[in-house]
Write an enzyme that holds these catalytic residues in place. Structure first.
Site, mmCIF file in Angstrom:
data_model
loop_
_atom_site.group_PDB
_atom_site.id
_atom_site.type_symbol
_atom_site.label_atom_id
_atom_site.label_comp_id
_atom_site.label_asym_id
_atom_site.label_seq_id
_atom_site.Cartn_x
_atom_site.Cartn_y
_atom_site.Cartn_z
ATOM 1 C CB SER A 189 -1.094 -0.146 1.193
ATOM 2 O OG SER A 189 -1.958 0.929 1.230
ATOM 3 C CG ASP A 340 -6.523 -2.025 -4.115
ATOM 4 O OD1 ASP A 340 -7.072 -0.932 -3.544
ATOM 5 O OD2 ASP A 340 -5.586 -2.569 -3.980
ATOM 6 C CG HIS A 370 -6.149 -1.404 -0.173
ATOM 7 N ND1 HIS A 370 -4.885 -1.511 -1.230
ATOM 8 C CD2 HIS A 370 -5.830 -1.059 1.022
ATOM 9 C CE1 HIS A 370 -4.138 -0.787 -0.667
ATOM 10 N NE2 HIS A 370 -4.662 -0.552 0.673
#
Ligand SMILES: *[C@@H]1O[C@H](CO)[C@@H](O)[C@H](O)[C@H]1NC(C)=O
Ligand SMILES: *[C@@H]1O[C@H](CO)[C@@H](O)[C@H](O)[C@H]1NC(C)=O
Ligand SMILES: *[C@@H]1O[C@H](CO)[C@@H](O)[C@H](O)[C@H]1NC(C)=O
Ligand SMILES: *[C@@H]1O[C@H](CO)[C@@H](O)[C@H](O)[C@H]1NC(C)=O
Length: 400
Positions: A189, A340, A370
């Site tokens: 991320s 995501d 995600h």
């Protein structure tokens, strides 16, 4: 009494309506993801509430809750785990038990958390990095860079860079028995963005240009310019990471001025001077056909927000590098998840790397969500989190 009960009942229905979103088709363990998603939405409502009442800032609730899962370093039969400093940056180190005098690979790991939360000490990251060390036989360095909003850009990035540079000194590599030709920088991320920024920065430094063998990016966010790509639109309500929460948190990386998140929600947050960069992230050019569906490309509007908060960040964004810079990058692993909002950031990067002739390995999880790596341990244990972890570790084992 009846009136109160009615009010309570109505509030519950309103709340349930607000937090309930059907989970997309094809997700494994849908009811678990549903519960997690609802919990995360409740959390963001609660965070808004405590902020408005003046108890604590929106982001502080996230930080407080996530840090409750911090654990102390503990060694086991395969790995020695210690908290220490590299230069003056705190890190958690995982040293596999040595079975021979051979030098081993190393992974420098940068955790996610939208630049405002997360730590190497969280149980889920400890679990991931411990397994990496044990299965790959790699020394793992999990970096505790400083976080926003107390430490805004470029502090987190500079902390990561100085930890990596410190580690790459011959003397330090020798001390840990690391093979200097087998060092990888990895992250998930926002940590994926930091990893890619670090690798790109090292490339332009003659002393370090060839010292990284690979970068591994797990559902990375790689650009902050277009917040209405198809994935941003399709997954704006989650699961797990909704667009408004991401924007609210990520803006703290550069400013506390609320004008920025307001403009970013409308995709009108860029300085006029950044217009020429949009061609590097034009999804209508770089996204594979199957992801475009019936989305229509509209350019982010530049020059609406007078303050140019992102101007200093832009030159460091890997997705805004030209092809000759991309081509010089080391072997790159990108893992993207279908469900995501940052999916297209990863997909565009993969296309651009391939077009530039760089070496890239791409895995796409059709049922991925995600942030799943944050849900690998009881009581929030998702199979998909384990599969992402295993795929990443497997790739390292084969390629590092
Ligand atoms: C140590 O490694 C062995 C062999 O890979 C594995 O079976 C065992 O579960 C590991 N122990 C821990 C505590 O991870
Ligand atoms: C994006 O690509 C489309 C073609 O697919 C083109 O018409 C448009 O001008 C491009 N915009 C930018 C900012 O690159
Ligand atoms: C931006 O600045 C200009 C000139 O200083 C001013 O006229 C304009 O109203 C400002 N725009 C916004 C959105 O604040
Ligand atoms: C690509 O970007 C680098 C770094 O910003 C610059 O030095 C180089 O001249 C650029 N190359 C081309 C072909 O534009």
């Amino acid at each position: 009494m009846g009136y109160k009960a009615l009010c309570l009942g109505l509030s519950c229905i309103l709340l349930a309506y607000h937090v309930y979103r059907p989970i997309p088709e094809g997700i494994e363990e849908p009811w678990k993801v549903q519960i997690l998603d609802a919990s995360v939405k409740m959390l963001s409502l609660l965070a808004l509430l405590v902020e408005n009442v003046g108890i604590m800032k929106f982001e502080e609730l996230y930080v407080t809750l996530s840090s409750m899962t911090s654990i102390r370093p503990s060694s086991d039969e395969n790995t020695t785990v210690i908290d220490t400093d590299l230069g003056d940056i705190p890190v958690r180190l995982y040293l596999p038990t040595r079975t021979s005098g051979d030098r081993r690979p190393a992974v420098i790991y940068l955790h996610g958390g939208a630049f405002v939360m997360g730590s190497s000490r969280l149980s889920v990251y400890d679990f991931l990095n411990r397994d990496t060390a044990s299965v790959v036989g790699a020394v793992v360095v999990s970096v505790d860079y400083r976080l926003a909003p107390q430490h805004q850009f470029p502090v987190p990035l500079e902390d990561c860079l100085s930890a990596v540079k410190f580690f790459l000194q011959d003397r330090v590599l020798r001390e840990f028995g690391v093979d200097p030709a087998r060092v990888c920088v990895a992250g998930d991320s926002s940590g994926g963005l930091l990893a890619a920024q670090v690798v790109q920065a090292l490339k332009s430094d003659p002393e370090f240009a060839d010292k990284i063998k690979a970068q591994a990016l797990i559902y990375p966010g790689l650009q902050l310019l277009d917040t209405l790509t198809p994935s941003y639109v399709e997954y704006q309500h989650g699961p797990i990471l909704p667009r408004d929460v991401l924007i609210k948190l990520v803006c703290l990386y550069v400013t506390k001025d609320q004008a920025l998140p307001r403009a970013m929600l409308k995709n009108q947050h860029l300085p006029r001077s950044s217009h020429h960069l949009l061609k590097f992230i034009n999804w209508s050019v770089f996204l594979p056909e199957k992801y475009k569906k019936n989305h229509v490309y509209t350019e982010p509007v530049t020059g609406m927000l007078n303050a140019s908060y992102f101007s200093l960040v832009l030159p460091t964004l890997p997705l805004l590098a030209n092809d000759s810079v991309l081509q010089s990058l080391p072997l790159t692993y990108v893992l993207t998840c279908q469900h995501d909002l940052l999916r297209d950031d990863g997909l565009i990067f993969v296309t651009r790397l391939r077009n530039a002739g760089a070496r890239v390995a791409h895995e796409h999880l059709e049922d991925g969500v995600h942030g799943a790596l944050a849900f690998t341990l009881f009581p929030f244990r998702l199979q998909i989190g384990h599969r992402i972890k295993d795929k990443y570790i497997h790739w390292l084992k084969e390629n590092l």
